[in-house]
Design a protein around this motif. Structure first.
Motif, mmCIF file in Angstrom:
data_model
loop_
_atom_site.group_PDB
_atom_site.id
_atom_site.type_symbol
_atom_site.label_atom_id
_atom_site.label_comp_id
_atom_site.label_asym_id
_atom_site.label_seq_id
_atom_site.Cartn_x
_atom_site.Cartn_y
_atom_site.Cartn_z
ATOM 1 N N LEU A 65 0.825 -1.208 0.000
ATOM 2 C CA LEU A 65 0.000 0.000 0.000
ATOM 3 C C LEU A 65 0.856 1.254 0.000
ATOM 4 O O LEU A 65 0.617 2.191 -0.775
ATOM 5 C CB LEU A 65 -0.928 -0.019 1.214
ATOM 6 N N VAL A 89 1.700 1.486 -3.946
ATOM 7 C CA VAL A 89 0.529 2.212 -4.438
ATOM 8 C C VAL A 89 0.678 3.714 -4.222
ATOM 9 O O VAL A 89 0.563 4.509 -5.163
ATOM 10 C CB VAL A 89 -0.742 1.678 -3.745
ATOM 11 N N TRP A 90 0.950 4.139 -2.984
ATOM 12 C CA TRP A 90 0.990 5.567 -2.702
ATOM 13 C C TRP A 90 2.246 6.232 -3.254
ATOM 14 O O TRP A 90 2.172 7.277 -3.885
ATOM 15 C CB TRP A 90 0.901 5.799 -1.192
ATOM 16 N N GLY A 106 4.658 4.645 -5.260
ATOM 17 C CA GLY A 106 4.983 4.164 -6.596
ATOM 18 C C GLY A 106 6.450 3.880 -6.817
ATOM 19 O O GLY A 106 6.944 3.994 -7.946
ATOM 20 N N THR A 125 4.186 -3.787 -7.759
ATOM 21 C CA THR A 125 3.412 -4.417 -6.691
ATOM 22 C C THR A 125 2.994 -5.847 -7.005
ATOM 23 O O THR A 125 2.441 -6.512 -6.126
ATOM 24 C CB THR A 125 2.145 -3.596 -6.427
ATOM 25 N N TYR A 171 -9.807 -2.935 -3.736
ATOM 26 C CA TYR A 171 -10.071 -1.510 -3.924
ATOM 27 C C TYR A 171 -9.239 -0.670 -2.966
ATOM 28 O O TYR A 171 -9.689 0.373 -2.470
ATOM 29 C CB TYR A 171 -11.568 -1.209 -3.717
ATOM 30 N N GLU A 202 -6.638 1.164 -3.543
ATOM 31 C CA GLU A 202 -6.260 2.474 -4.047
ATOM 32 C C GLU A 202 -7.388 3.488 -3.869
ATOM 33 O O GLU A 202 -7.129 4.663 -3.601
ATOM 34 C CB GLU A 202 -5.883 2.368 -5.524
ATOM 35 N N ARG A 203 -8.616 3.040 -3.998
ATOM 36 C CA ARG A 203 -9.749 3.970 -3.906
ATOM 37 C C ARG A 203 -10.185 4.195 -2.468
ATOM 38 O O ARG A 203 -10.561 5.317 -2.117
ATOM 39 C CB ARG A 203 -10.918 3.425 -4.730
ATOM 40 N N PRO A 215 -8.452 3.260 0.896
ATOM 41 C CA PRO A 215 -7.425 2.637 1.743
ATOM 42 C C PRO A 215 -7.849 2.457 3.184
ATOM 43 O O PRO A 215 -7.297 1.600 3.880
ATOM 44 C CB PRO A 215 -6.247 3.600 1.618
#
Length: 608
Positions: A158, A162-163, A165, A169, A537, A539-540, A542
């Motif tokens: 995460l 994701v945050w 980058g 992943t 989900y 990314e949308r 957390p």
């Protein structure tokens, strides 16, 4: 004494062999033990449109040899295995052995990188102790060791993937794909290794030989190397357990990062009921665990040398991890308030209009993909998880108390149980009975008793060797009286406290099985399952993933800080009690010495 030791070793070896044969027989009988008809699985894999008639299923059973009975099935599987034939996949129709070898190569690469991370982290934790000659890894290393791999993998994915980058992943296409899985798998192992060595080093550095070497002008580097050599042999068995933990943790990490390793292969085969592929994968994982244990034993013998192999070398008592009593109380209060608040809400109400809503006063932790309140599901999931863990603790306690009087049986069975991580046992149980809360509880219960049984066996041996029991026998006390009035009360209370301290760890093991889909099934609000459902989900929304992740982290912190507080309290009592007893004799001794100091003066005056 030697004959008793030989009998103990012989019974342990026999039990070890029996347990290993039982595990292998369970793997071989998976098609017969399966909760679903294997013929139906093969039929659906071969032709999804063909009707499942009894004639078609009977033909498949005859083709696979499933209608010959369990003994014939086991004998055929064992004979094929001895010839190097792992069978044919029921789903893909290809040979199992190449798939197992390919997955094993990937997993060995990942575990090697994770072991490198663990060694580097352990060296960082141990270095201050070697430099200053005192100190400890403390609660930080203990916290790292208690964090489950699947939880750390989710957080690392995460944050770093994701945050920020920084790194990929998912997948296995280059060295950069190895970094995050190796960190998630190696950090808990490194924390455990560093804590074991750093906690044992101060007592070793206080030994007499270290002072003599320093006085002789030996360099600090040579003393540090000798101290490490003194510390490592008794800890090598624990290092073997760390390697076994890497085997089990690799399953979850490979699942999170979509790494095509042997763990992910085994988990996929269990879910698709591809039993030949599952058998080959579980055998590979079991072999890794057994090889790790054998390598640890061989390394210990080499480090000890021929003169000390049978000397029973042990370390001085390690200094307990210090923590403030307010820390476990604070963690417990936060968890209790959160769980209690969630229990007042409905965890099953679906509101599609509020899907993936951010935290508000109406939904303090937001909502999930179906609009269900995350706080409510967190609270109700804790109740079921902790309740199941408490039942497993009680069962493990009863097993440990029974096996404590059979040290040979307990030692042999514990060796095999320690070579099987909870995830592997969970895969086997799920393949036989189907995924669910009962299967996950059974899997964790099957391997949660070795530490308790070892503790019970040591206490039973200590109590039986005490002098007051010899006096009781001389007075004519019956064995039943001694057992019920002296031995069991002396053993049960410490082992029960030990079992209570293991409660959070068992809850985390249940959560890991739920995260992998082997435990509680939807719509049950189980913590591991909540974390798994929120990954799609993340990314949308957390917050839906962070809520169970933070709860699991708090649970791990509660386990570490609670154990450290208990150990620190015991150490303080042991130090305080003898000091209080010694103060009065010192004062009395001072009064007695006073006349002796005046006596020489009188003799001197007379002589003059």
């Amino acid at each position: 004494m030697r004959s008793a030791a030989r009998k103990l070793v012989g019974s342990a070896g026999l039990t070890r062999l029996v347990c290993l044969v039982a595990v292998l027989a369970t793997v071989g009988l998976l098609p017969w033990l399966s909760h679903r008809d294997p013929a139906l699985t093969v039929l659906r894999a071969r032709s999804a449109e063909q009707e499942a008639t009894e004639e078609a299923l009977s033909a498949i059973r005859a083709d696979l040899g499933l209608d010959a009975g369990p003994l014939s099935l086991l004998g055929r599987w064992a004979s094929d295995l001895l010839r190097g034939d792992f069978g044919t996949s029921w789903v893909s129709g290809t040979d199992v052995l190449p798939s197992v070898i390919a997955g094993l190569q990937v997993s060995l690469g990942l575990m090697g990188a994770a072991l490198g991370v663990a060694v580097v982290l352990a060296a960082v934790l141990v270095a201050p102790v070697l430099v200053r000659g005192r100190g400890s890894a403390g609660a930080f290393a203990a916290m790292l060791a208690a964090v489950p791999e699947f939880l750390l993998a989710t957080v690392v994915l995460l944050v770093c993937g994701v945050w920020l980058g920084w790194l990929p992943t998912a997948g296995w296409a280059g060295p950069e794909y190895l970094v995050l899985p190796a960190l998630a798998l190696g950090v808990p192992a490194g924390g455990l290794l560093g804590r074991l060595v750093a906690d044992a080093l101060p007592a070793v550095l206080d030994e007499r030989w270290v002072e003599l070497w320093r006085g002789a002008g030996v360099s600090r580097t040579a003393i540090s190397a000798a101290a490490l050599k003194r510390v490592l042999p008794p800890l090598v068995p624990q290092f073997g357990m760390v390697a076994v933990g890497l085997t089990g943790g690799a399953v979850a990490v490979e699942m999170v990062f979509a790494v095509p390793g042997i763990g992910r292969t085994a988990l996929g085969a269990a879910k698709s009921q591809d039993l030949p592929l599952l058998q080959g994968s579980v055998l590979a994982l079991l072999l890794l665990g057994l090889v790790a244990g054998a390598a640890a034993a061989f390394t210990r013998r080499r480090l000890l040398g021929p003169a000390l192999r049978d000397a029973g070398l042990t370390l001085p008592p390690a200094r307990p991890v210090r923590t403030h009593p307010a820390i476990p109380l604070t963690l417990f209060t936060v968890l209790a308030v959160t769980i209690g608040w969630g229990l007042l809400r409905d965890p099953y109400t679906v509101n599609t209009a509020a899907r993936l809503a951010a935290p508000t006063w109406a939904h303090p932790l937001g909502t999930d993909a179906l609009g269900r309140d995350v706080l409510a599901r967190l609270g109700h999931g804790a109740a079921s998880t902790v309740g199941t863990a408490a039942a497993i603790c009680v069962l493990s306690l009863l097993v440990a108390l029974a096996l404590g009087f059979l040290p040979g049986v307990a030692a042999g069975a514990a060796d095999i149980a320690n070579a099987l991580p909870p995830v592997i046992v969970g895969i086997l149980v799920a393949a036989a009975t189907g995924p669910g809360t009962g299967g996950a509880a059974l899997a964790v219960a099957l391997i949660s008793w070795p530490a308790l049984s070892a503790h019970a066996a040591a206490l039973v041996q200590e109590v039986r060797a005490s002098t007051f029991l010899t006096a009781q026998r001389a007075m004519g006390a019956t064995p039943f009286w001694i057992l019920t009035r002296h031995v069991l009360p002396s053993v049960a209370a410490p082992v029960a406290r030990h079992a209570l301290l293991r409660l959070p760890g068992i809850a985390l093991a249940l959560a890991s099985l739920g995260f992998l889909g082997l435990g509680a099934q939807p719509p049950a609000p189980e913590w591991g399952l909540l974390l798994d459902e929120s990954r799609a989900y993340v990314e949308r929304a957390p917050w839906a993933a962070l809520a169970p992740a933070v709860a699991l982290a708090l649970l791990a912190g509660l386990a570490v800080s609670g154990a450290a507080a208990v150990q620190g309290r015991r150490a303080w009592v042991r130090r305080a009690t003898p000091t209080a007893k010694k103060r009065a004799p010192k004062k009395r001794a001072a009064k007695k010495r006073a006349p002796k100091k005046r006596a020489p003066k009188k003799e001197a005056s007379v002589a003059v």
